[in-house]
Design a protein around this motif. Structure first.
Motif, PDB file in Angstrom:
ATOM      1  N   GLY A 102       0.757  -1.207  -0.053  1.00  0.00           N
ATOM      2  CA  GLY A 102       0.182   0.002   0.107  1.00  0.00           C
ATOM      3  C   GLY A 102       0.834   1.297   0.051  1.00  0.00           C
ATOM      4  O   GLY A 102       2.016   1.371   0.522  1.00  0.00           O
ATOM      5  N   THR A 103       0.286   2.318  -0.669  1.00  0.00           N
ATOM      6  CA  THR A 103       1.210   3.623  -0.847  1.00  0.00           C
ATOM      7  C   THR A 103       0.804   4.485   0.391  1.00  0.00           C
ATOM      8  O   THR A 103       1.638   5.534   0.786  1.00  0.00           O
ATOM      9  CB  THR A 103       0.666   4.255  -2.026  1.00  0.00           C
ATOM     10  N   ALA A 104      -0.404   4.304   1.048  1.00  0.00           N
ATOM     11  CA  ALA A 104      -0.864   5.171   1.979  1.00  0.00           C
ATOM     12  C   ALA A 104      -0.169   4.658   3.552  1.00  0.00           C
ATOM     13  O   ALA A 104      -0.104   3.464   3.460  1.00  0.00           O
ATOM     14  CB  ALA A 104      -2.358   5.198   2.277  1.00  0.00           C
ATOM     15  N   HIS A 105       0.096   5.497   4.487  1.00  0.00           N
ATOM     16  CA  HIS A 105       0.332   4.911   5.835  1.00  0.00           C
ATOM     17  C   HIS A 105      -0.753   4.616   6.631  1.00  0.00           C
ATOM     18  O   HIS A 105      -1.824   5.240   6.391  1.00  0.00           O
ATOM     19  CB  HIS A 105       0.930   6.256   6.645  1.00  0.00           C
ATOM     20  N   ARG A 106      -0.493   3.417   7.046  1.00  0.00           N
ATOM     21  CA  ARG A 106      -1.667   2.763   7.911  1.00  0.00           C
ATOM     22  C   ARG A 106      -1.592   3.434   9.230  1.00  0.00           C
ATOM     23  O   ARG A 106      -0.382   3.916   9.703  1.00  0.00           O
ATOM     24  CB  ARG A 106      -1.389   1.448   7.896  1.00  0.00           C
ATOM     25  N   ARG A 107      -2.833   3.409   9.862  1.00  0.00           N
ATOM     26  CA  ARG A 107      -3.038   3.870  11.458  1.00  0.00           C
ATOM     27  C   ARG A 107      -2.373   2.535  12.016  1.00  0.00           C
ATOM     28  O   ARG A 107      -3.059   1.598  11.985  1.00  0.00           O
ATOM     29  CB  ARG A 107      -4.555   4.157  11.616  1.00  0.00           C
ATOM     30  N   MET A 108      -1.446   2.922  12.942  1.00  0.00           N
ATOM     31  CA  MET A 108      -0.837   1.929  13.607  1.00  0.00           C
ATOM     32  C   MET A 108      -0.963   2.171  15.310  1.00  0.00           C
ATOM     33  O   MET A 108      -1.436   3.415  15.762  1.00  0.00           O
ATOM     34  CB  MET A 108       0.559   1.662  13.380  1.00  0.00           C
ATOM     35  N   TYR A 109      -1.008   1.172  16.042  1.00  0.00           N
ATOM     36  CA  TYR A 109      -1.050   1.199  17.500  1.00  0.00           C
ATOM     37  C   TYR A 109      -0.068   0.042  18.067  1.00  0.00           C
ATOM     38  O   TYR A 109       0.049  -0.906  17.752  1.00  0.00           O
ATOM     39  CB  TYR A 109      -2.639   0.999  18.021  1.00  0.00           C
ATOM     40  N   VAL A 110       0.614   0.640  19.336  1.00  0.00           N
ATOM     41  CA  VAL A 110       1.338  -0.042  20.101  1.00  0.00           C
ATOM     42  C   VAL A 110       0.752  -0.645  21.083  1.00  0.00           C
ATOM     43  O   VAL A 110       0.483   0.064  22.056  1.00  0.00           O
ATOM     44  CB  VAL A 110       2.807   0.658  20.252  1.00  0.00           C
ATOM     45  N   VAL A 111       0.571  -2.043  21.243  1.00  0.00           N
ATOM     46  CA  VAL A 111      -0.134  -2.538  22.450  1.00  0.00           C
ATOM     47  C   VAL A 111       0.537  -2.346  23.704  1.00  0.00           C
ATOM     48  O   VAL A 111       1.928  -2.373  23.740  1.00  0.00           O
ATOM     49  CB  VAL A 111      -0.091  -4.152  22.253  1.00  0.00           C
ATOM     50  N   GLN A 112      -0.269  -1.687  24.655  1.00  0.00           N
ATOM     51  CA  GLN A 112       0.127  -1.486  25.954  1.00  0.00           C
ATOM     52  C   GLN A 112      -0.027  -2.609  27.100  1.00  0.00           C
ATOM     53  O   GLN A 112      -1.015  -3.380  26.838  1.00  0.00           O
ATOM     54  CB  GLN A 112      -0.498  -0.294  26.601  1.00  0.00           C
ATOM     55  N   PRO A 113       0.464  -2.595  28.061  1.00  0.00           N
ATOM     56  CA  PRO A 113       0.610  -3.493  29.097  1.00  0.00           C
ATOM     57  C   PRO A 113      -0.980  -3.559  29.698  1.00  0.00           C
ATOM     58  O   PRO A 113      -1.646  -2.408  29.917  1.00  0.00           O
ATOM     59  CB  PRO A 113       1.286  -3.068  30.246  1.00  0.00           C
ATOM     60  N   GLY A 114      -1.781  -4.420  29.880  1.00  0.00           N
ATOM     61  CA  GLY A 114      -3.238  -4.852  30.044  1.00  0.00           C
ATOM     62  C   GLY A 114      -4.187  -4.504  29.033  1.00  0.00           C
ATOM     63  O   GLY A 114      -5.128  -4.685  29.085  1.00  0.00           O
ATOM     64  N   ASP A 115      -3.631  -4.268  27.993  1.00  0.00           N
ATOM     65  CA  ASP A 115      -4.538  -4.182  26.508  1.00  0.00           C
ATOM     66  C   ASP A 115      -5.093  -5.619  26.233  1.00  0.00           C
ATOM     67  O   ASP A 115      -4.460  -6.638  26.242  1.00  0.00           O
ATOM     68  CB  ASP A 115      -3.961  -3.415  25.391  1.00  0.00           C
ATOM     69  N   SER A 116      -6.280  -5.611  25.631  1.00  0.00           N
ATOM     70  CA  SER A 116      -6.758  -6.832  24.874  1.00  0.00           C
ATOM     71  C   SER A 116      -7.424  -6.376  23.617  1.00  0.00           C
ATOM     72  O   SER A 116      -7.720  -5.098  23.498  1.00  0.00           O
ATOM     73  CB  SER A 116      -7.942  -7.315  25.677  1.00  0.00           C
ATOM     74  N   LEU A 117      -7.609  -7.182  22.597  1.00  0.00           N
ATOM     75  CA  LEU A 117      -7.912  -6.935  21.570  1.00  0.00           C
ATOM     76  C   LEU A 117      -9.367  -6.341  21.634  1.00  0.00           C
ATOM     77  O   LEU A 117      -9.578  -5.410  20.624  1.00  0.00           O
ATOM     78  CB  LEU A 117      -7.940  -8.180  20.447  1.00  0.00           C
ATOM     79  N   THR A 118     -10.025  -6.930  22.492  1.00  0.00           N
ATOM     80  CA  THR A 118     -11.488  -6.360  22.539  1.00  0.00           C
ATOM     81  C   THR A 118     -11.578  -4.983  22.985  1.00  0.00           C
ATOM     82  O   THR A 118     -12.347  -4.085  22.449  1.00  0.00           O
ATOM     83  CB  THR A 118     -12.185  -7.313  23.643  1.00  0.00           C
ATOM     84  N   ALA A 119     -10.596  -4.653  23.973  1.00  0.00           N
ATOM     85  CA  ALA A 119     -10.564  -3.054  24.443  1.00  0.00           C
ATOM     86  C   ALA A 119     -10.276  -2.156  23.334  1.00  0.00           C
ATOM     87  O   ALA A 119     -10.452  -1.076  23.341  1.00  0.00           O
ATOM     88  CB  ALA A 119      -9.804  -3.210  25.593  1.00  0.00           C
ATOM     89  N   ILE A 120      -9.258  -2.874  22.569  1.00  0.00           N
ATOM     90  CA  ILE A 120      -8.649  -1.920  21.295  1.00  0.00           C
ATOM     91  C   ILE A 120      -9.661  -1.638  20.552  1.00  0.00           C
ATOM     92  O   ILE A 120     -10.066  -0.537  19.692  1.00  0.00           O
ATOM     93  CB  ILE A 120      -7.255  -2.399  20.733  1.00  0.00           C
ATOM     94  N   ALA A 121     -10.658  -2.656  19.986  1.00  0.00           N
ATOM     95  CA  ALA A 121     -11.703  -2.907  18.931  1.00  0.00           C
ATOM     96  C   ALA A 121     -12.754  -1.832  19.575  1.00  0.00           C
ATOM     97  O   ALA A 121     -13.243  -0.990  18.778  1.00  0.00           O
ATOM     98  CB  ALA A 121     -12.221  -4.131  18.840  1.00  0.00           C
ATOM     99  N   GLU A 122     -12.983  -1.893  21.033  1.00  0.00           N
ATOM    100  CA  GLU A 122     -13.931  -0.900  21.280  1.00  0.00           C
ATOM    101  C   GLU A 122     -13.634   0.504  21.265  1.00  0.00           C
ATOM    102  O   GLU A 122     -14.339   1.439  20.966  1.00  0.00           O
ATOM    103  CB  GLU A 122     -14.399  -1.414  22.902  1.00  0.00           C
ATOM    104  N   TRP A 123     -12.448   0.856  21.411  1.00  0.00           N
ATOM    105  CA  TRP A 123     -11.887   2.141  21.484  1.00  0.00           C
ATOM    106  C   TRP A 123     -11.903   2.695  20.080  1.00  0.00           C
ATOM    107  O   TRP A 123     -12.186   3.968  20.078  1.00  0.00           O
ATOM    108  CB  TRP A 123     -10.461   2.010  22.073  1.00  0.00           C
ATOM    109  N   ILE A 124     -11.457   1.639  19.054  1.00  0.00           N
ATOM    110  CA  ILE A 124     -11.609   2.234  17.725  1.00  0.00           C
ATOM    111  C   ILE A 124     -12.760   2.290  16.926  1.00  0.00           C
ATOM    112  O   ILE A 124     -13.066   2.823  15.976  1.00  0.00           O
ATOM    113  CB  ILE A 124     -10.452   1.665  16.858  1.00  0.00           C
ATOM    114  N   GLY A 125     -13.802   1.453  17.691  1.00  0.00           N
ATOM    115  CA  GLY A 125     -15.041   1.427  16.988  1.00  0.00           C
ATOM    116  C   GLY A 125     -15.142   0.290  15.891  1.00  0.00           C
ATOM    117  O   GLY A 125     -15.931   0.581  14.891  1.00  0.00           O
ATOM    118  N   CYS A 126     -14.531  -0.823  16.259  1.00  0.00           N
ATOM    119  CA  CYS A 126     -14.789  -1.750  15.257  1.00  0.00           C
ATOM    120  C   CYS A 126     -15.119  -3.370  15.882  1.00  0.00           C
ATOM    121  O   CYS A 126     -14.932  -3.189  17.101  1.00  0.00           O
ATOM    122  CB  CYS A 126     -13.513  -1.768  14.245  1.00  0.00           C
TER     123      CYS A 126
END
Length: 407
Positions: free
Chosen positions: A52-76
């Protein structure tokens, strides 16, 4: 274009790899001419994936993070994060410090997914689309049983005339969201002179004219989403036709209990006998005569007036493309269906034992390409959580369709 190497894993498909890489299936197939695109992948096969030519939006997982919590934060949905990050360990949470790709933001959008995306929202969003993109045209092509306007929007200035309609069936209202989102993305790409679905938007605009009827059945959609109001003029009859149930999840018909996609004069009698439903019902009642319902009649009259060169009726579900009718379709229909299938990941199907649909009538009357696209998988009405995945497939399919236009 820069390529990245990818080693196929068990369960991989062109579709899943393309979605994770945020490229089209067609682009992925073109990057790998060494193998047939429709042949199942074997684990260990080396593929080349367009970077891809566009920069992706990225996130660095923090201690205590879960995939569900990240998904809820980003809205997906959690599933969407896993699709964007196919190398994450299945079933395990990502370790702190892991970099994960996030979905592109939706802020600033006009068409926003909602479980209440009904006729009022369609009308309001069409006004906003015209304000944002003045080259988008709108028209009222008729009225529903209850007097709601049946709206259309046109985009493009080319000689080849495409038509797309959605929500012929009430509990398939998510197709209206898909159609409206496509109008927005196409309009924005034209204004910015950028690509859409891998194609130059301005070039598609120059070659084609697209007319969209995003909600053919507004009365039925309102019943599915809001239920039956006590003050509804047809409340007693609709309640009886729905067998007294307060749930209208299975309602496909219009406000008179007629299935609008069994209303068109192409084998109407045969379909009526095949269905065996002889009075108003939530689904499968063909009415007393072809085009007896104002919604179906309006769509037919609009189609005749515009003399479309090709049409797509958007439905759910099954991830299939129906392209034929009684041998009356032109030779290019099968070829086009294969290209639409390659773009979207949907299966082209030569359908038999079905009549009286919009696509059937169009093919029979004009001998031109007509397609019914069954988007998504599951049980209708499909949930909003499926929207982004369905839309991505349909975006690729619709832009491929526009590119099929000669000229």
């Amino acid at each position: 274009m820069r390529m990245e190497e990818y080693v196929a894993a068990r369960g991989d498909t062109y579709r899943s790899i393309a979605r994770a890489a945020r490229v089209g299936i067609r682009e992925l197939a073109e990057a790998n001419p060494q193998r047939p695109a429709d042949e199942p992948l074997r684990p260990g096969e080396l593929l080349y994936v367009p970077a891809g030519t566009a920069h992706r939006r990225m996130y660095v997982v923090q201690p205590g993070d879960s995939l569900t919590a990240i998904a809820e934060w980003i809205g997906c949905a959690d599933r969407r994060l896993r699709e964007l990050n196919p190398l994450l360990p299945a079933g395990d949470e990502p370790a702190p410090g892991t970099r994960i790709a996030l979905p592109a933001p939706t802020s600033g959008r006009i068409v926003v997914p909602s479980s209440a995306y009904g006729p009022d929202r369609v009308a309001a969003d069409l006004k906003r689309l015209v304000s944002a993109f003045p080259f988008v045209k709108t028209a009222t092509i008729g009225s529903s049983v209850m007097g709601k306007p049946i709206l259309a929007a046109g985009i493009g200035d080319g000689p080849f005339r495409w038509h797309l309609n959605a929500s012929l069936h009430a509990n398939e209202w998510i197709t209206s969201l898909i159609a409206m989102r496509f109008l927005e993305d196409y309009g924005r790409a034209c204004r910015r002179k950028t690509q859409i679905g891998g194609f130059d938007a301005a070039e598609l605009y120059r070659r084609t004219t697209l007319w969209v009827v995003p909600m053919v059945n507004p009365d039925g959609v309102e019943l599915v989403q809001e239920g039956l109001r006590p003050d509804h003029p047809l409340a007693a009859r609709i309640g009886r036709w729905n067998r007294g149930s307060a749930s209208f999840r299975n309602w496909k018909a219009n406000a008179r209990g007629v299935d609008l996609n069994d209303q068109f004069p192409a084998g109407w009698e045969e379909e009526r006998c095949r269905r065996g439903v002889h009075s108003p019902a939530p689904r499968d009642y063909s009415g007393d005569a072809p085009l007896s319902e104002p919604e179906a009649a309006a769509l037919a009259e609009f189609t005749e007036a515009q003399s479309f060169d090709a049409v797509i009726a958007l439905h759910t579900q099954g991830e299939e493309i129906y392209w034929n009718y009684g041998g009356l379709e032109p030779p290019e229909s099968k070829i086009w269906a294969h290209r639409l299938g390659l773009a979207s990941g949907y299966r082209p199907i030569a359908l038999t034992g079905s009549d009286a649909g919009f696509k059937d009538w169009f093919i029979a009357k004009y001998r031109r390409p007509g397609f019914t696209v069954e988007a998504g998988c599951g049980r209708n009405p499909l949930p909003l959580s499926a929207f982004e995945e369905m839309y991505d497939d349909c975006l690729r399919l619709l832009t491929e369709a526009l590119d099929l236009s000669p000229g």
